[in-house]
Design a protein around this motif. Structure first.
Motif, PDB file in Angstrom:
ATOM      1  N   THR A  86     -61.534  38.542 -76.607  1.00  0.00           N
ATOM      2  CA  THR A  86     -61.225  38.285 -78.015  1.00  0.00           C
ATOM      3  C   THR A  86     -60.545  36.933 -78.207  1.00  0.00           C
ATOM      4  N   ARG A  87     -61.027  36.180 -79.186  1.00  0.00           N
ATOM      5  CA  ARG A  87     -60.381  34.897 -79.507  1.00  0.00           C
ATOM      6  C   ARG A  87     -58.943  35.162 -79.910  1.00  0.00           C
ATOM      7  N   ASN A  88     -58.057  34.314 -79.408  1.00  0.00           N
ATOM      8  CA  ASN A  88     -56.630  34.509 -79.618  1.00  0.00           C
ATOM      9  C   ASN A  88     -56.045  33.265 -80.281  1.00  0.00           C
ATOM     10  N   PRO A  89     -55.477  33.394 -81.484  1.00  0.00           N
ATOM     11  CA  PRO A  89     -54.910  32.225 -82.160  1.00  0.00           C
ATOM     12  C   PRO A  89     -53.752  31.594 -81.381  1.00  0.00           C
ATOM     13  N   LEU A  90     -53.056  32.374 -80.576  1.00  0.00           N
ATOM     14  CA  LEU A  90     -51.952  31.829 -79.785  1.00  0.00           C
ATOM     15  C   LEU A  90     -52.445  30.987 -78.605  1.00  0.00           C
ATOM     16  N   LEU A  91     -53.729  31.089 -78.318  1.00  0.00           N
ATOM     17  CA  LEU A  91     -54.334  30.301 -77.235  1.00  0.00           C
ATOM     18  C   LEU A  91     -55.263  29.228 -77.800  1.00  0.00           C
ATOM     19  N   GLY A  92     -55.022  28.830 -79.031  1.00  0.00           N
ATOM     20  CA  GLY A  92     -55.860  27.810 -79.661  1.00  0.00           C
ATOM     21  C   GLY A  92     -57.159  28.377 -80.200  1.00  0.00           C
ATOM     22  N   ASP A  93     -57.131  29.655 -80.562  1.00  0.00           N
ATOM     23  CA  ASP A  93     -58.298  30.358 -81.105  1.00  0.00           C
ATOM     24  C   ASP A  93     -59.457  30.392 -80.110  1.00  0.00           C
ATOM     25  N   VAL A  94     -59.100  30.537 -78.840  1.00  0.00           N
ATOM     26  CA  VAL A  94     -60.072  30.637 -77.748  1.00  0.00           C
ATOM     27  C   VAL A  94     -59.847  31.974 -77.051  1.00  0.00           C
ATOM     28  N   LYS A 101     -63.479  30.202 -68.026  1.00  0.00           N
ATOM     29  CA  LYS A 101     -64.764  29.527 -67.828  1.00  0.00           C
ATOM     30  C   LYS A 101     -64.655  28.017 -67.997  1.00  0.00           C
ATOM     31  N   LEU A 102     -63.651  27.570 -68.760  1.00  0.00           N
ATOM     32  CA  LEU A 102     -63.439  26.135 -68.963  1.00  0.00           C
ATOM     33  C   LEU A 102     -62.527  25.516 -67.904  1.00  0.00           C
ATOM     34  N   GLY A 103     -62.139  26.325 -66.907  1.00  0.00           N
ATOM     35  CA  GLY A 103     -61.286  25.813 -65.832  1.00  0.00           C
ATOM     36  C   GLY A 103     -59.817  25.756 -66.199  1.00  0.00           C
ATOM     37  N   ARG A 104     -59.413  26.465 -67.244  1.00  0.00           N
ATOM     38  CA  ARG A 104     -58.019  26.430 -67.707  1.00  0.00           C
ATOM     39  C   ARG A 104     -57.261  27.691 -67.284  1.00  0.00           C
ATOM     40  N   ILE A 105     -57.595  28.182 -66.100  1.00  0.00           N
ATOM     41  CA  ILE A 105     -57.007  29.430 -65.611  1.00  0.00           C
ATOM     42  C   ILE A 105     -55.498  29.300 -65.403  1.00  0.00           C
ATOM     43  N   TYR A 106     -55.028  28.135 -64.944  1.00  0.00           N
ATOM     44  CA  TYR A 106     -53.586  27.974 -64.709  1.00  0.00           C
ATOM     45  C   TYR A 106     -52.815  27.937 -66.022  1.00  0.00           C
ATOM     46  N   ARG A 107     -53.414  27.346 -67.036  1.00  0.00           N
ATOM     47  CA  ARG A 107     -52.773  27.340 -68.361  1.00  0.00           C
ATOM     48  C   ARG A 107     -52.686  28.767 -68.896  1.00  0.00           C
ATOM     49  N   GLU A 109     -52.691  31.523 -67.050  1.00  0.00           N
ATOM     50  CA  GLU A 109     -51.726  32.227 -66.197  1.00  0.00           C
ATOM     51  C   GLU A 109     -50.294  31.948 -66.652  1.00  0.00           C
ATOM     52  N   THR A 110     -49.988  30.704 -66.957  1.00  0.00           N
ATOM     53  CA  THR A 110     -48.660  30.340 -67.437  1.00  0.00           C
ATOM     54  C   THR A 110     -48.361  31.034 -68.755  1.00  0.00           C
ATOM     55  N   TRP A 111     -49.338  31.070 -69.653  1.00  0.00           N
ATOM     56  CA  TRP A 111     -49.146  31.720 -70.948  1.00  0.00           C
ATOM     57  C   TRP A 111     -48.876  33.209 -70.761  1.00  0.00           C
ATOM     58  N   ILE A 112     -49.655  33.875 -69.909  1.00  0.00           N
ATOM     59  CA  ILE A 112     -49.476  35.310 -69.661  1.00  0.00           C
ATOM     60  C   ILE A 112     -48.111  35.578 -69.046  1.00  0.00           C
ATOM     61  N   GLU A 113     -47.731  34.784 -68.046  1.00  0.00           N
ATOM     62  CA  GLU A 113     -46.421  34.971 -67.413  1.00  0.00           C
ATOM     63  C   GLU A 113     -45.274  34.784 -68.411  1.00  0.00           C
ATOM     64  N   ASN A 114     -45.378  33.766 -69.251  1.00  0.00           N
ATOM     65  CA  ASN A 114     -44.343  33.537 -70.271  1.00  0.00           C
ATOM     66  C   ASN A 114     -44.297  34.683 -71.275  1.00  0.00           C
ATOM     67  N   ALA A 115     -45.441  35.180 -71.685  1.00  0.00           N
ATOM     68  CA  ALA A 115     -45.479  36.296 -72.642  1.00  0.00           C
ATOM     69  C   ALA A 115     -44.874  37.553 -72.020  1.00  0.00           C
ATOM     70  N   ARG A 116     -45.162  37.809 -70.757  1.00  0.00           N
ATOM     71  CA  ARG A 116     -44.590  38.983 -70.090  1.00  0.00           C
ATOM     72  C   ARG A 116     -43.081  38.836 -69.926  1.00  0.00           C
ATOM     73  N   ARG A 117     -42.643  37.627 -69.604  1.00  0.00           N
ATOM     74  CA  ARG A 117     -41.205  37.376 -69.456  1.00  0.00           C
ATOM     75  C   ARG A 117     -40.496  37.540 -70.804  1.00  0.00           C
ATOM     76  N   ASP A 118     -41.084  36.999 -71.866  1.00  0.00           N
ATOM     77  CA  ASP A 118     -40.490  37.128 -73.201  1.00  0.00           C
ATOM     78  C   ASP A 118     -40.421  38.590 -73.644  1.00  0.00           C
ATOM     79  N   ALA A 119     -41.429  39.366 -73.284  1.00  0.00           N
ATOM     80  CA  ALA A 119     -41.462  40.785 -73.666  1.00  0.00           C
ATOM     81  C   ALA A 119     -40.417  41.598 -72.918  1.00  0.00           C
ATOM     82  N   SER A 120     -40.042  41.153 -71.720  1.00  0.00           N
ATOM     83  CA  SER A 120     -39.058  41.905 -70.937  1.00  0.00           C
ATOM     84  C   SER A 120     -37.615  41.492 -71.237  1.00  0.00           C
ATOM     85  N   ASP A 121     -37.455  40.394 -71.957  1.00  0.00           N
ATOM     86  CA  ASP A 121     -36.090  39.935 -72.306  1.00  0.00           C
ATOM     87  C   ASP A 121     -35.482  40.722 -73.445  1.00  0.00           C
TER      88      ASP A 121
END
Length: 121
Positions: A86-94, A101-107, A109-121
């Motif tokens: 699903t397109r996600n507006p928090l990821l630039g509507d991608v 597929k665009l090779g932005r897996i590390y970006r 991964e960082t977004w997911i890790e930050n979201a999980r950290r924010d959710a646990s705070d």
């Protein structure tokens, strides 16, 4: 095959890992990716994990991301799978899968890790 410790099962709710290694076929199938797509993603993804062959590193990263999102969604694998599509507006509507597929897996991964950290705070 030895049974996983309950803690390990919690870290791998999708059951991708066997003997400490992700099942390439299961991971690619879960994401709906072909071998050729995986090779192409690997070519355009900038770095590898330590001690892993490039393709193994990609498969391990994909397994980690799928499991992390699944755990964040109360182990609901269908919701996690849909999240990647699903397109996600928090990821630039991608869609997250498109980021991969665009090779932005590390970006991603960082977004997911930050979201999980924010959710646990």
């Amino acid at each position: 095959m030895p049974k996983l410790h309950p803690y390990e099962e919690q870290l791998d709710p999708l059951g991708f890992f066997q003997h400490g290694h992700p099942s390439r076929e299961r991971v690619l199938e879960w994401f709906g990716l072909s071998e050729s797509q995986a090779r192409e993603i690997r070519k355009i993804t900038p770095r590898d994990g330590p001690g892993l062959e490039p393709q193994d590193s990609l498969i391990a990263q994909l397994a980690y991301l799928a499991n992390a999102v699944t755990m964040a969604l109360a182990a609901d694998s269908s919701k996690a799978h849909q999240w990647f599509l699903t397109r996600n507006p928090l990821l630039g509507d991608v869609a997250p899968l498109d980021m991969i597929k665009l090779g932005r897996i590390y970006r991603l991964e960082t977004w997911i890790e930050n979201a999980r950290r924010d959710a646990s705070d």
